[in-house]
Design a protein around this motif. Structure first.
Motif, short mmCIF file in Angstrom:
data_model
loop_
_atom_site.label_atom_id
_atom_site.label_comp_id
_atom_site.label_asym_id
_atom_site.label_seq_id
_atom_site.Cartn_x
_atom_site.Cartn_y
_atom_site.Cartn_z
N THR A 366 0.54 -9.61 34.65
CA THR A 366 -0.10 -8.37 34.18
C THR A 366 0.50 -7.12 34.83
O THR A 366 0.16 -6.01 34.42
CB THR A 366 -1.61 -8.40 34.47
N ARG A 367 1.34 -7.33 35.85
CA ARG A 367 1.94 -6.21 36.60
C ARG A 367 0.87 -5.38 37.33
O ARG A 367 1.10 -4.21 37.65
CB ARG A 367 2.78 -5.29 35.69
N ARG A 368 -0.27 -5.96 37.58
CA ARG A 368 -1.32 -5.27 38.33
C ARG A 368 -1.21 -5.66 39.80
O ARG A 368 -0.75 -6.75 40.13
CB ARG A 368 -2.70 -5.64 37.78
N ASP A 369 -1.65 -4.75 40.66
CA ASP A 369 -1.64 -5.05 42.09
C ASP A 369 -2.94 -4.56 42.72
O ASP A 369 -3.62 -3.71 42.16
CB ASP A 369 -0.43 -4.42 42.77
N VAL A 370 -3.25 -5.10 43.89
CA VAL A 370 -4.49 -4.72 44.56
C VAL A 370 -4.24 -4.74 46.07
O VAL A 370 -3.43 -5.50 46.58
CB VAL A 370 -5.65 -5.68 44.17
N THR A 371 -4.93 -3.83 46.77
CA THR A 371 -4.91 -3.80 48.24
C THR A 371 -6.28 -4.23 48.73
O THR A 371 -7.30 -3.68 48.32
CB THR A 371 -4.61 -2.37 48.75
N LEU A 372 -6.31 -5.25 49.58
CA LEU A 372 -7.56 -5.76 50.13
C LEU A 372 -7.51 -5.68 51.66
O LEU A 372 -6.43 -5.57 52.24
CB LEU A 372 -7.81 -7.20 49.68
N GLU A 373 -8.67 -5.73 52.28
CA GLU A 373 -8.73 -5.60 53.73
C GLU A 373 -9.40 -6.82 54.35
O GLU A 373 -10.44 -7.28 53.88
CB GLU A 373 -9.52 -4.34 54.12
N ALA A 374 -8.79 -7.34 55.41
CA ALA A 374 -9.39 -8.44 56.18
C ALA A 374 -10.06 -7.83 57.40
O ALA A 374 -9.39 -7.34 58.31
CB ALA A 374 -8.32 -9.44 56.60
N SER A 375 -11.38 -7.82 57.41
CA SER A 375 -12.13 -7.24 58.53
C SER A 375 -13.42 -8.00 58.73
O SER A 375 -13.87 -8.75 57.87
CB SER A 375 -12.42 -5.76 58.27
N ARG A 376 -14.04 -7.80 59.87
CA ARG A 376 -15.29 -8.49 60.16
C ARG A 376 -16.41 -8.05 59.20
O ARG A 376 -17.29 -8.84 58.86
CB ARG A 376 -15.72 -8.23 61.60
N GLU A 377 -16.34 -6.80 58.76
CA GLU A 377 -17.37 -6.31 57.83
C GLU A 377 -17.28 -7.02 56.49
O GLU A 377 -18.28 -7.33 55.86
CB GLU A 377 -17.22 -4.79 57.61
N SER A 378 -16.03 -7.30 56.04
CA SER A 378 -15.85 -7.92 54.73
C SER A 378 -15.87 -9.44 54.80
O SER A 378 -15.73 -10.11 53.79
CB SER A 378 -14.52 -7.46 54.11
N SER A 379 -16.04 -9.99 56.01
CA SER A 379 -15.94 -11.44 56.14
C SER A 379 -17.30 -12.13 56.24
O SER A 379 -17.38 -13.27 56.67
CB SER A 379 -15.09 -11.80 57.36
N LYS A 380 -18.35 -11.42 55.87
CA LYS A 380 -19.64 -12.09 55.81
C LYS A 380 -19.58 -13.12 54.68
O LYS A 380 -19.06 -12.84 53.61
CB LYS A 380 -20.76 -11.09 55.55
N PRO A 381 -20.10 -14.34 54.91
CA PRO A 381 -20.01 -15.39 53.88
C PRO A 381 -20.51 -14.93 52.52
O PRO A 381 -21.52 -14.26 52.41
CB PRO A 381 -20.90 -16.51 54.45
N ARG A 382 -19.72 -15.25 51.49
CA ARG A 382 -19.98 -14.94 50.07
C ARG A 382 -19.84 -13.46 49.76
O ARG A 382 -20.15 -13.03 48.65
CB ARG A 382 -21.35 -15.42 49.58
N ALA A 383 -19.39 -12.65 50.72
CA ALA A 383 -19.22 -11.21 50.45
C ALA A 383 -17.94 -10.98 49.66
O ALA A 383 -16.90 -11.59 49.93
CB ALA A 383 -19.18 -10.44 51.76
N SER A 384 -18.01 -10.09 48.65
CA SER A 384 -16.84 -9.79 47.83
C SER A 384 -15.98 -8.74 48.50
O SER A 384 -16.48 -7.81 49.14
CB SER A 384 -17.27 -9.28 46.45
N LEU A 385 -14.66 -8.89 48.33
CA LEU A 385 -13.73 -7.89 48.87
C LEU A 385 -13.60 -6.75 47.89
O LEU A 385 -13.42 -6.96 46.69
CB LEU A 385 -12.36 -8.52 49.11
N LYS A 386 -13.68 -5.53 48.41
CA LYS A 386 -13.51 -4.35 47.56
C LYS A 386 -12.07 -3.84 47.69
O LYS A 386 -11.54 -3.77 48.80
CB LYS A 386 -14.49 -3.25 47.96
N PRO A 387 -11.44 -3.48 46.56
CA PRO A 387 -10.08 -2.92 46.64
C PRO A 387 -10.05 -1.66 47.49
O PRO A 387 -10.99 -0.85 47.44
CB PRO A 387 -9.74 -2.62 45.17
N ARG A 388 -8.99 -1.49 48.26
CA ARG A 388 -8.83 -0.30 49.10
C ARG A 388 -7.68 0.54 48.56
O ARG A 388 -6.73 0.02 47.99
CB ARG A 388 -8.53 -0.70 50.55
N LYS A 389 -7.79 1.85 48.76
CA LYS A 389 -6.74 2.77 48.33
C LYS A 389 -6.37 3.69 49.48
O LYS A 389 -7.23 4.10 50.26
CB LYS A 389 -7.20 3.59 47.12
N VAL A 390 -5.07 4.01 49.56
CA VAL A 390 -4.58 4.89 50.62
C VAL A 390 -4.22 6.23 50.00
O VAL A 390 -3.49 6.31 49.01
CB VAL A 390 -3.34 4.27 51.32
#
Length: 440
Positions: A366-390
């Protein structure tokens, strides 16, 4: 993408301490994806095992728990050169499973070891010549012949070194790669690539040697090497000049003359003082199909068709917003960071790391891309990762992060993708994060 739960480090230490032994230095799934191995700066290997399907806990399938931990390498000292050899694990590579046991290769800067990981859940009892506590019995008191029986015991996972491959590299080993014949593997350092047989430890064959007669004439070094996934005679190696050489071992014993040479012509208008540094390739990976290969340089990921040497078929910008920051990245040595890259199981997507604990995923279809973050806030079980933008300048939106506030001490250099499922492992300093595709 959701987090089934991130794996804590075995012992905690501040992420800012560069000498910290808990910092993860390599991540690798085995061929089935049920085991995940990590190596760290302290020479330890930690293996995680995937939980099996459980009807009472339908979401437990994606969870990985500690299966085995062992010390792979110890610090050594080279007395001839007065050099310390650190215990840090540079690479781990699994061998295809042939029986109930698992085998993996691990390497530090100088020595490669073959480890056997096996389970034991039974013990023998009822020996004729010794008691249950191990003491020898008096032969004259033995009146009957006993047949030892196997009794169940608590599961024990053992890791034992089966082979040690040493004394073959003058420079630091940066790559190991198991051949598709499952009998040989290669190891590469800055100037040479050696071919080993898994059963023979006292000798290896030198197949690439780029060391010049006069070291002052040295212009490039080998940065990564890998065997083709299906053709046992083909391998590639990348260089600090941004080039990739494909070699065929059928043509000659010493593969100094390549069969194919992949290089993208440089745009003269974009040339700068940093051009040579940022063009250095830090990782090269064949696709599972063997048709393509992927290379990672400082700012981008490129996909090459093995049938076209002149230019890559795809170029994905990882963090182009850092081009204006190259001067400060040079001063703090971040410009020399070596980011790895990986394919998903179907070769339709690729992943690589960035700074601020960000990692990038690119969908090739699809030529789509996404930026995700690995952090303690986003690592709660079953928590969805939100795309990040710079945000690179101007007005910053609420959900964006400014390029000036990126933390360059938080970096994701090592990533791995499950060979079949959409499960990824991301190493962020001394934490291992495991994410899986969201199941509706």
């Amino acid at each position: 993408w959701v987090c089934p739960g991130h794996c804590e480090p075995l012992s905690w230490c501040p992420a800012g301490r560069r000498a910290c032994t808990d910092i993860i230095s390599t991540v690798e799934f085995n061929y089935s994806g049920d085991l995940l191995a990590t190596g760290d700066k302290g020479g330890r290997v930690v293996i995680f095992q995937r939980e099996q399907e459980n009807k009472s806990r339908p979401h437990s399938r994606g969870e990985y728990n500690v299966y085995s931990t062992f010390q792979s390498h110890e610090p050594e000292f080279d007395y001839l050169k007065s050099l310390e050899i650190e215990e840090k694990i540079n690479k781990i590579r699994w061998l295809p499973q042939q029986n109930a046991a698992h085998f993996l290769l691990s390497t530090n800067d100088k020595t490669i070891k073959l480890w056997k990981i096996s389970e034991r859940d039974k013990r023998a009892e009822g020996y004729n010549l010794k008691d249950e506590d191990g003491r020898l019995r008096d032969p004259f008191r033995i009146t009957a012949l006993r047949v030892p029986i196997l009794k169940p015991m608590d599961l024990m996972v053992e890791a034992s070194p089966r082979r040690i491959f040493a004394n073959a590299h003058t420079y630091h080993i940066n790559s190991i790669s198991v051949n598709s014949d499952h009998e040989t593997y290669l190891s590469a350092d800055d100037l040479r690539i050696n071919l080993w047989h898994l059963e023979i430890t006292d000798r290896s064959f030198n197949i690439v040697d780029i060391k010049p007669a006069n070291m002052e004439e040295l212009t490039e070094v080998i940065t990564a090497a890998e065997f083709h996934p299906h053709q046992c005679n083909v391998f590639v190696y990348s260089s600090s000049k941004g080039t990739i050489r494909l070699c065929d071992m059928r043509s000659s014993a010493l593969c100094d003359r390549h069969s194919k040479f992949f290089e993208e012509p440089e745009d003269p208008s974009s040339r700068s003082f940093f051009s040579e540094i940022i063009s250095s390739i830090s990782d090269v990976k064949f696709s599972h199909s063997g048709r393509y290969m992927m290379t990672r340089d400082y700012l981008s990921v490129k996909v090459w068709d093995l049938n076209m040497e002149s230019r890559p078929v795809e170029t994905h910008q990882v963090h182009e917003y850092l081009r204006s920051k190259l001067c400060s990245l040079y001063e703090n040595d971040c410009i020399f960071d070596k980011f790895e890259c990986c394919w998903n199981g179907s070769d339709s997507a690729i992943m690589t790391g960035s700074y601020n604990n960000f990692f990038r995923m690119f969908d090739r279809d699809t030529r789509r891309d996404v930026t995700l973050e690995a952090s303690r806030e986003s690592s709660k079980p079953r928590a969805s990762l939100k795309p990040r933008k710079v945000c690179t300048g101007g007005k910053r939106r609420k959900d964006e992060i400014s390029v000036d506030s990126l933390d360059f001490n938080k970096k994701i250099l090592h990533t791995a993708w499950h060979p079949v499922d959409n499960v990824i492992a991301v190493a962020a300093t001394n934490n291992l994060y495991i994410f899986q595709d969201k199941i509706n």
